[in-house]
Design an enzyme around this catalytic site. Structure first.
Site, PDB file in Angstrom:
ATOM      1  N   LYS A  90      33.700  44.545  42.077  1.00  0.00           N
ATOM      2  CA  LYS A  90      35.195  44.514  41.394  1.00  0.00           C
ATOM      3  C   LYS A  90      34.945  45.437  40.261  1.00  0.00           C
ATOM      4  O   LYS A  90      35.913  46.041  39.657  1.00  0.00           O
ATOM      5  CB  LYS A  90      35.657  43.265  41.166  1.00  0.00           C
ATOM      6  CG  LYS A  90      35.911  42.429  42.319  1.00  0.00           C
ATOM      7  CD  LYS A  90      37.403  42.608  42.766  1.00  0.00           C
ATOM      8  CE  LYS A  90      37.681  41.869  43.934  1.00  0.00           C
ATOM      9  NZ  LYS A  90      36.876  40.422  44.351  1.00  0.00           N
ATOM     10  N   GLU A 112      45.333  39.759  38.266  1.00  0.00           N
ATOM     11  CA  GLU A 112      45.236  38.552  39.268  1.00  0.00           C
ATOM     12  C   GLU A 112      44.019  38.370  39.569  1.00  0.00           C
ATOM     13  O   GLU A 112      43.206  39.367  39.668  1.00  0.00           O
ATOM     14  CB  GLU A 112      46.381  38.817  40.357  1.00  0.00           C
ATOM     15  CG  GLU A 112      45.840  39.263  41.617  1.00  0.00           C
ATOM     16  CD  GLU A 112      45.675  40.810  41.366  1.00  0.00           C
ATOM     17  OE1 GLU A 112      46.017  41.563  40.536  1.00  0.00           O
ATOM     18  OE2 GLU A 112      44.468  41.219  42.047  1.00  0.00           O
ATOM     19  N   SER A 378      28.892  42.603  49.227  1.00  0.00           N
ATOM     20  CA  SER A 378      29.839  42.834  48.063  1.00  0.00           C
ATOM     21  C   SER A 378      29.676  42.010  46.843  1.00  0.00           C
ATOM     22  O   SER A 378      30.023  42.550  45.644  1.00  0.00           O
ATOM     23  CB  SER A 378      31.354  42.509  48.433  1.00  0.00           C
ATOM     24  OG  SER A 378      31.323  41.271  49.073  1.00  0.00           O
TER      25      SER A 378
END
Ligand SMILES: *Cc1c(COP(=O)(O)O)cnc(C)c1O
Length: 398
Positions: A90, A112, A378
Site C-alpha cells: 500500500k 478509507e 502483498s
C-alpha cells in the site's frame, strides 16, 4: 493484438468509468486531466523513485521458495511486498498519491481503510510530508485491527470509526466519499486500491506497477528471461495484483491467477467472492461486478481477512475475468489459514491473511516442472497475529 489496457474513456471492456455525484465532478475531472502529466513528469518520477528506494526499501526481493517449489513441482518465487516499510504494498500508492496531491496544491488528505494497511501507509506519508490526514474505518475493522489503529493515531492522523452497514471497508468508503463531497476544494482523497471513479483505478495501477517492473528485472537476473509462466496474487480491490501484472497484461505467455476471498464458501452467503458471485452494477463511483441481490442492494461481504472484505472488484480485474485472461479462485478462510501456517513453518515468513489467499491458490493448481511462478506476498502478518493465534491449534497439530 487483444489489449487489456484501459481505453481513453476510462473503461476496461465493460467495466470502469465515472459515476459520481455532480459535486465531485470538478475534482475528479481535475485529477483526470492532470494525473498522467504529473506522474510522468521527470521531477515527480525522480522524487517517487528516490522515496521508494530509500524510504520504502525497494526493490523488494524476489525470493525463490525451495519448499513451495518442491511441494508443487515447479519453481515458485515470492515477491516480497511484506518487506516494505509499513508492511505491505500500500505504501507505493500512498507515496505516489500524496506527492501528486501536494503538486495539485491540496492541503488535507482523506483515506478509507479496511485492514488498516492503507490507513497506516497514508498516515505515514502524511507525517513525512507534513499533511493533515483523516482516515475512515469501519467500526468492525477498528476492533479487529487494533494495532493499526494505534499506529495511525500515533502518526498524527485522525481515525473516524464508521458505524453504518456492516461497519467494514464498503461503509468506510461511503463515508470518505461523503466527506469529500463536503470539502471538494482543499481536500484530496487517496483511494487505497484499483477502485473508484476513473482515473483512480488506472492511477493506482500505474503507481503499483513498480512491482512488475522489478519482477521483469529480477527474473532476467535470476532466470535469464523477463517473464514467468504464472503470476499469482490475491484481490481485495485489486491493487497488489494490478501492480504485479501491469507489465504483462498483454503478454499471454504469462498466465494470470487471482485469488478472491471465499469466506466460509461461495454457497454459504458468508463470502467476499465478488467475481464468482457478482453482477454488473455501480459501486463507489465505477461500474464493476458487485455482490448484490435482485433489487440491486449490496450484499454484505464476509472474509476472515479485512483487506479482502469488499463487495466490488477493480474494473481491470472484472474485465480480465470476463475475457478469461485471468483464472480466478475463491479461497476459503480455512484454506488461507492452512497456507499461512504452512509458509510460516516452512519458510519462516508470516504472511498477511490477504496474501495467504494467494498462497492457498497454489493448492488448486497443477504445474509442470519447468514452470516459473511468481506469487506476490502483498503484506506481512503482524496485524493478523490475534486471528492466527485463535486458530493455531487447528493448523499446527502434527
Ligand atoms: C489491502 C491489502 C490487500 C488487498 O488490497 P488490493 O488492493 O487487492 O491489493 C491485500 N494484501 C494486503 C497485505 C493488504 O494490506
Amino acid at each position: 493484438m487483444k489489449s487489456f489496457q484501459i481505453n481513453e474513456n476510462g473503461y476496461y471492456g465493460n467495466f470502469g468509468g465515472t459515476y459520481i455525484p455532480e459535486i465531485l465532478h470538478q475534482n475528479v475531472e481535475e485529477l483526470r486531466k492532470s494525473y498522467k502529466t504529473i506522474i510522468n513528469d521527470e521531477s515527480f518520477k525522480k522524487e517517487f523513485s528516490r522515496l521508494l528506494r530509500d524510504y520504502v526499501g525497494r526493490p523488494s526481493p524476489l525470493y525463490l521458495s525451495e519448499k513451495l517449489s518442491k511441494k508443487h513441482g515447479c519453481k515458485i518465487y515470492l515477491k516480497r511486498e511484506d518487506l516494505n516499510h509499513t508492511g505491505a504494498h500500500k505504501i507505493n500508492n500512498a507515496i505516489g498519491q500524496v506527492l501528486l496531491a501536494r503538486r495539485m496544491g491540496k492541503k488535507r488528505i482523506l483515506a478509507e481503510t479496511g485492514a488498516g494497511q492503507h490507513g497506516v501507509a497514508t498516515a505515514t506519508v502524511c507525517a513525512l510530508m507534513g499533511m493533515e490526514c483523516v482516515v475512515y474505518m469501519g467500526k468492525t475493522d477498528v476492533e479487529r485491527q487494533k494495532a493499526n489503529v494505534k499506529k495511525i493515531k500515533m502518526l498524527g492522523a485522525e481515525v473516524i470509526s464508521v458505524t453504518s452497514g456492516n461497519m467494514t471497508l464498503k461503509d468506510a468508503t461511503n463515508e470518505a466519499l461523503r466527506e469529500w463531497c463536503n470539502n471538494p476544494t482543499d481536500t484530496y482523497y487517496v483511494i487505497g486500491s484499483t477502485v473508484g471513479p476513473h482515473p483512480y483505478p488506472d492511477m493506482v495501477a500505474r503507481l503499483q506497477s513498480v512491482i512488475s517492473e522489478e519482477i521483469k528485472r529480477q527474473l532476467t537476473e535470476q532466470e535469464g528471461r523477463d517473464y514467468p509462466d504464472y503470476l499469482i496474487a490475491c484481490i481485495g480491490g485489486g491493487s497488489n495484483a494490478a501492480g504485479s501484472i501491469y507489465h504483462y497484461l498483454d503478454d499471454e505467455r504469462v498466465k494470470i491467477v487471482l485469488a478472491e476471498a471465499g469466506g466460509y464458501g461461495i454457497e454459504t452467503g458468508k463470502t467476499a467472492a465478488t467475481i464468482h458471485l457478482g453482477k454488473t452494477g455501480i459501486i463507489h463511483g465505477f461500474k464493476t461486478l458487485v455482490m448484490q441481490d435482485d433489487n440491486g442492494q449490496i450484499i454484505e461481504p464476509y472474509s476472515i481477512s479485512a483487506g479482502l472484505d469488499y463487495p466490488g472488484i477493480g474494473p481491470m480485474h472484472a474485465n480480465l475475468a470476463e475475457k478469461k485472461r485471468a483464472t480466478v479462485f475463491a479461497i476459503n478462510d480455512n484454506e488461507a489459514l492452512k497456507a499461512a501456517f504452512e509458509l510460516t513453518r516452512t519458510e519462516g515468513i508470516i504472511p498477511a491473511l490477504e496474501s495467504a489467499h494467494a498462497l492457498g491458490a497454489l493448492n488448486k493448481m497443477d504445474f509442470k516442472p519447468d514452470d516459473i511462478v511468481v506469487l506476490t506476498v502483498s503484506g506481512r502478518g503482524d496485524k493478523d497475529l490475534e486471528t492466527y493465534m485463535k486458530y493455531s491449534q487447528d493448523y499446527t497439530a502434527e
